[in-house]
Scaffold this motif. Structure first.
Motif, PDB file in Angstrom:
ATOM      1  N   PRO A   1       0.820  -1.222   0.000  1.00  0.00           N
ATOM      2  CA  PRO A   1       0.000   0.000   0.000  1.00  0.00           C
ATOM      3  C   PRO A   1       0.850   1.267   0.000  1.00  0.00           C
ATOM      4  O   PRO A   1       1.878   1.351   0.677  1.00  0.00           O
ATOM      5  N   ARG A   2       0.414   2.236  -0.774  1.00  0.00           N
ATOM      6  CA  ARG A   2       1.067   3.548  -0.808  1.00  0.00           C
ATOM      7  C   ARG A   2       0.493   4.443   0.279  1.00  0.00           C
ATOM      8  O   ARG A   2      -0.594   4.202   0.799  1.00  0.00           O
ATOM      9  N   TYR A   3       1.269   5.499   0.599  1.00  0.00           N
ATOM     10  CA  TYR A   3       0.766   6.469   1.563  1.00  0.00           C
ATOM     11  C   TYR A   3      -0.416   7.220   0.969  1.00  0.00           C
ATOM     12  O   TYR A   3      -0.452   7.511  -0.234  1.00  0.00           O
ATOM     13  N   PRO A   4      -1.416   7.542   1.796  1.00  0.00           N
ATOM     14  CA  PRO A   4      -2.534   8.347   1.291  1.00  0.00           C
ATOM     15  C   PRO A   4      -2.040   9.725   0.844  1.00  0.00           C
ATOM     16  O   PRO A   4      -1.141  10.311   1.450  1.00  0.00           O
ATOM     17  N   VAL A   5      -2.633  10.206  -0.219  1.00  0.00           N
ATOM     18  CA  VAL A   5      -2.309  11.534  -0.735  1.00  0.00           C
ATOM     19  C   VAL A   5      -3.549  12.413  -0.581  1.00  0.00           C
ATOM     20  O   VAL A   5      -4.603  12.115  -1.160  1.00  0.00           O
ATOM     21  N   ILE A   6      -3.419  13.489   0.222  1.00  0.00           N
ATOM     22  CA  ILE A   6      -4.540  14.384   0.483  1.00  0.00           C
ATOM     23  C   ILE A   6      -4.081  15.812   0.200  1.00  0.00           C
ATOM     24  O   ILE A   6      -3.070  16.267   0.756  1.00  0.00           O
TER      25      ILE A   6
ATOM     26  N   SER B   1     -11.976  22.085   2.157  1.00  0.00           N
ATOM     27  CA  SER B   1     -12.153  21.059   1.135  1.00  0.00           C
ATOM     28  C   SER B   1     -10.812  20.368   0.884  1.00  0.00           C
ATOM     29  O   SER B   1      -9.783  21.031   0.625  1.00  0.00           O
ATOM     30  N   PHE B   2     -10.828  19.026   0.963  1.00  0.00           N
ATOM     31  CA  PHE B   2      -9.628  18.232   0.726  1.00  0.00           C
ATOM     32  C   PHE B   2      -9.901  17.228  -0.392  1.00  0.00           C
ATOM     33  O   PHE B   2     -11.008  16.681  -0.505  1.00  0.00           O
ATOM     34  N   LYS B   3      -8.886  16.985  -1.178  1.00  0.00           N
ATOM     35  CA  LYS B   3      -8.966  15.992  -2.255  1.00  0.00           C
ATOM     36  C   LYS B   3      -8.212  14.735  -1.831  1.00  0.00           C
ATOM     37  O   LYS B   3      -7.014  14.773  -1.595  1.00  0.00           O
ATOM     38  N   PHE B   4      -8.932  13.621  -1.718  1.00  0.00           N
ATOM     39  CA  PHE B   4      -8.342  12.341  -1.345  1.00  0.00           C
ATOM     40  C   PHE B   4      -8.000  11.567  -2.626  1.00  0.00           C
ATOM     41  O   PHE B   4      -8.861  11.418  -3.514  1.00  0.00           O
ATOM     42  N   SER B   5      -6.789  11.056  -2.694  1.00  0.00           N
ATOM     43  CA  SER B   5      -6.336  10.323  -3.879  1.00  0.00           C
ATOM     44  C   SER B   5      -5.824   8.942  -3.472  1.00  0.00           C
ATOM     45  O   SER B   5      -5.149   8.790  -2.445  1.00  0.00           O
ATOM     46  N   ASN B   6      -6.190   7.955  -4.283  1.00  0.00           N
ATOM     47  CA  ASN B   6      -5.743   6.577  -4.089  1.00  0.00           C
ATOM     48  C   ASN B   6      -4.655   6.274  -5.122  1.00  0.00           C
ATOM     49  O   ASN B   6      -4.926   6.205  -6.328  1.00  0.00           O
ATOM     50  N   MET B   7      -3.445   6.062  -4.664  1.00  0.00           N
ATOM     51  CA  MET B   7      -2.323   5.793  -5.559  1.00  0.00           C
ATOM     52  C   MET B   7      -2.074   4.303  -5.747  1.00  0.00           C
ATOM     53  O   MET B   7      -1.100   3.918  -6.396  1.00  0.00           O
ATOM     54  N   ASN B   8      -2.946   3.456  -5.193  1.00  0.00           N
ATOM     55  CA  ASN B   8      -2.777   2.012  -5.312  1.00  0.00           C
ATOM     56  C   ASN B   8      -3.460   1.489  -6.577  1.00  0.00           C
ATOM     57  O   ASN B   8      -4.248   2.188  -7.221  1.00  0.00           O
ATOM     58  N   LEU B   9      -3.167   0.230  -6.897  1.00  0.00           N
ATOM     59  CA  LEU B   9      -3.745  -0.422  -8.066  1.00  0.00           C
ATOM     60  C   LEU B   9      -4.941  -1.294  -7.679  1.00  0.00           C
ATOM     61  O   LEU B   9      -5.304  -2.213  -8.420  1.00  0.00           O
ATOM     62  N   TYR B  10      -5.553  -1.006  -6.545  1.00  0.00           N
ATOM     63  CA  TYR B  10      -6.741  -1.716  -6.089  1.00  0.00           C
ATOM     64  C   TYR B  10      -7.590  -0.759  -5.256  1.00  0.00           C
ATOM     65  O   TYR B  10      -7.132   0.325  -4.868  1.00  0.00           O
ATOM     66  N   ASP B  11      -8.833  -1.141  -4.984  1.00  0.00           N
ATOM     67  CA  ASP B  11      -9.744  -0.285  -4.216  1.00  0.00           C
ATOM     68  C   ASP B  11      -9.199  -0.059  -2.812  1.00  0.00           C
ATOM     69  O   ASP B  11      -8.598  -0.959  -2.200  1.00  0.00           O
ATOM     70  N   ILE B  12      -9.433   1.148  -2.301  1.00  0.00           N
ATOM     71  CA  ILE B  12      -8.978   1.495  -0.957  1.00  0.00           C
ATOM     72  C   ILE B  12     -10.077   2.306  -0.280  1.00  0.00           C
ATOM     73  O   ILE B  12     -10.863   3.001  -0.947  1.00  0.00           O
TER      74      ILE B  12
END
Length: 253
Positions: free
Chosen positions: A91-96, A115-126
């Motif tokens: 798992p990658r670190y969360p990017v906010i 307002s914050f933007k949450f990004s998933n840098m993984n190759l699967y659902d998180i």
């Protein structure tokens, strides 16, 4: 007295009757020698030679070379597969990313939502849940006021070389401005992102820092902010628990 002599028409030699004690003719002896000791085309007897074990010396290294090739290919395959799985599943670190802040004054204290933007840098659902974020103002120690030791007000120091059009080249004091939290679940697809609003809470000391930061912005010097925090992170591989959010610098405009 000499006996009768007969002459052969083919050879022209005497044809006498040989006595039992006479030697055998020379022609018969030469024929026997020729048959007993045959000669090759050059007139010399063939020389003997010992054959070299060529097949035995070549077959063994070839077998070892084939075994080494199979082992090397198998080792390379499993190494590459392990690296792919490692970089894919870890798992990658969360990017906010902080997008914007709506400020208001409630009972003399700054309040609002960010307002914050949450990004998933993984190759699967998180799934992200229970975010707890803090926003700090990176200020010079000279602007810290109301305390005997200015460094006591600093939550930590952060070194900045250049940011927001400013060349700093020094350690800046991180003053806590506000906290942002929310009881929510943010489920993101692979490489996906989404925006969420988080409530802001502050204290009386935060109000003094806000006033000083606004004065810095009014003077034409862009304030530098930094966000830190953590949240819960989970996927179908399991629950990773509290995960640190990567620190991000912002420019207050």
């Amino acid at each position: 007295r000499q006996g009768p002599v007969s002459v052969s028409q083919k050879t022209g030699r005497d044809s006498r009757t040989a006595s039992p004690m006479s030697a055998p003719p020379t022609k018969q002896v030469e024929a026997a020698l020729y048959i007993a000791i045959p000669a090759d085309g050059g007139g010399k007897a063939p020389s003997s030679s010992i054959p070299q074990p060529v097949a035995a010396t070549v077959a063994q290294p070839r077998s070892r070379r084939v075994n080494c090739r199979v082992f090397c290919l198998a080792f390379l395959f499993w190494t590459v597969l392990g690296m792919v799985l490692f970089f894919t599943l870890v798992p990658r670190y969360p990017v906010i990313f902080f997008k914007h802040l709506d400020l208001s004054d409630v009972d003399g204290l700054p309040s609002g939502q960010a307002s914050f933007k949450f990004s998933n840098m993984n190759l699967y659902d998180i799934t992200y849940s229970d975010p707890e974020l803090k926003m700090y103002w990176l200020a010079d120690e000279a602007v810290v006021f109301g305390v005997d030791e200015p460094t006591d007000a600093c939550s930590f120091f952060f070194h900045v070389e250049e940011a927001c059009g400013r060349k700093v080249h020094m350690n800046l004091c991180a003053l806590e401005m506000a906290k942002f939290d929310g009881s929510m679940d943010v489920k993101l697809p692979p490489r996906g992102s989404d925006k969420r609003l988080l409530d802001m809470t502050s204290s009386a000391s935060n109000k003094a820092y806000f006033a000083e930061m606004m004065g810095q912005a009014a003077s034409g010097e862009t304030p530098i902010l930094i966000s830190t925090g953590h949240l819960d992170q989970s996927s179908f591989f399991g629950n990773y628990g509290k995960t640190r959010v990567s620190s991000t610098l912002y420019c207050f405009n």
